[in-house]
Write a protein that holds these residues in place. Sequence first.
Motif, PDB file in Angstrom:
ATOM      1  N   UNK A  13       0.844  -1.183   0.000  1.00  0.00           N
ATOM      2  CA  UNK A  13       0.000   0.000   0.000  1.00  0.00           C
ATOM      3  C   UNK A  13       0.879   1.233   0.000  1.00  0.00           C
ATOM      4  N   UNK A  14       0.477   2.243  -0.733  1.00  0.00           N
ATOM      5  CA  UNK A  14       1.217   3.503  -0.794  1.00  0.00           C
ATOM      6  C   UNK A  14       0.308   4.638  -0.367  1.00  0.00           C
ATOM      7  N   UNK A  15       0.825   5.522   0.474  1.00  0.00           N
ATOM      8  CA  UNK A  15       0.111   6.742   0.843  1.00  0.00           C
ATOM      9  C   UNK A  15       0.811   7.885   0.120  1.00  0.00           C
ATOM     10  N   UNK A  16       0.213   8.299  -0.992  1.00  0.00           N
ATOM     11  CA  UNK A  16       0.805   9.324  -1.848  1.00  0.00           C
ATOM     12  C   UNK A  16      -0.054  10.577  -1.816  1.00  0.00           C
ATOM     13  N   UNK A  81       4.942   6.981   2.083  1.00  0.00           N
ATOM     14  CA  UNK A  81       4.689   6.022   3.154  1.00  0.00           C
ATOM     15  C   UNK A  81       4.182   4.723   2.557  1.00  0.00           C
ATOM     16  N   UNK A  82       4.710   3.609   3.043  1.00  0.00           N
ATOM     17  CA  UNK A  82       4.254   2.301   2.585  1.00  0.00           C
ATOM     18  C   UNK A  82       3.452   1.634   3.688  1.00  0.00           C
ATOM     19  N   UNK A  83       2.465   0.856   3.287  1.00  0.00           N
ATOM     20  CA  UNK A  83       1.559   0.206   4.220  1.00  0.00           C
ATOM     21  C   UNK A  83       1.553  -1.287   3.972  1.00  0.00           C
ATOM     22  N   UNK A  84       1.414  -2.054   5.019  1.00  0.00           N
ATOM     23  CA  UNK A  84       1.274  -3.499   4.892  1.00  0.00           C
ATOM     24  C   UNK A  84      -0.158  -3.805   4.504  1.00  0.00           C
ATOM     25  N   UNK A  85      -0.323  -4.634   3.487  1.00  0.00           N
ATOM     26  CA  UNK A  85      -1.657  -5.036   3.035  1.00  0.00           C
ATOM     27  C   UNK A  85      -1.926  -6.433   3.592  1.00  0.00           C
ATOM     28  N   UNK A  86      -2.991  -6.561   4.361  1.00  0.00           N
ATOM     29  CA  UNK A  86      -3.342  -7.829   4.984  1.00  0.00           C
ATOM     30  C   UNK A  86      -4.500  -8.446   4.224  1.00  0.00           C
ATOM     31  N   UNK A  87      -4.312  -9.715   3.809  1.00  0.00           N
ATOM     32  CA  UNK A  87      -5.381 -10.446   3.124  1.00  0.00           C
ATOM     33  C   UNK A  87      -6.246 -11.141   4.149  1.00  0.00           C
TER      34      UNK A  87
END
Length: 88
Positions: A13-16, A81-87
């Motif tokens: 995930x990206x927070x742009x 900022x990068x985000x961990x994506x949870x399945x």
Amino acid sequence: MNWNTSSTFTPVGLAMGGQPARKVVRTLGDAAYILIKDWPSDGGEEYVSAVKACVDAISGQIAPEQFREAFLRAAEEAGIATLIVVHR
């Protein structure tokens, strides 16, 4: 060419800034598009390395997860900022 390879690519995930502000990168094609169209700058050593790694991953020369590491370094360099994506 594996533009839509996703089975071995852990999503990022990206927070742009801009619209939409959050993006999820699931495939090499997603990553290529973001690097070319949505990246805040096209300078920087990590950015150039990520673009090369993306091409290498698409052509099967490196694993998608190796590209992911380069992509994360480029995001850090650009202040994204990068985000961990949870399945689930």
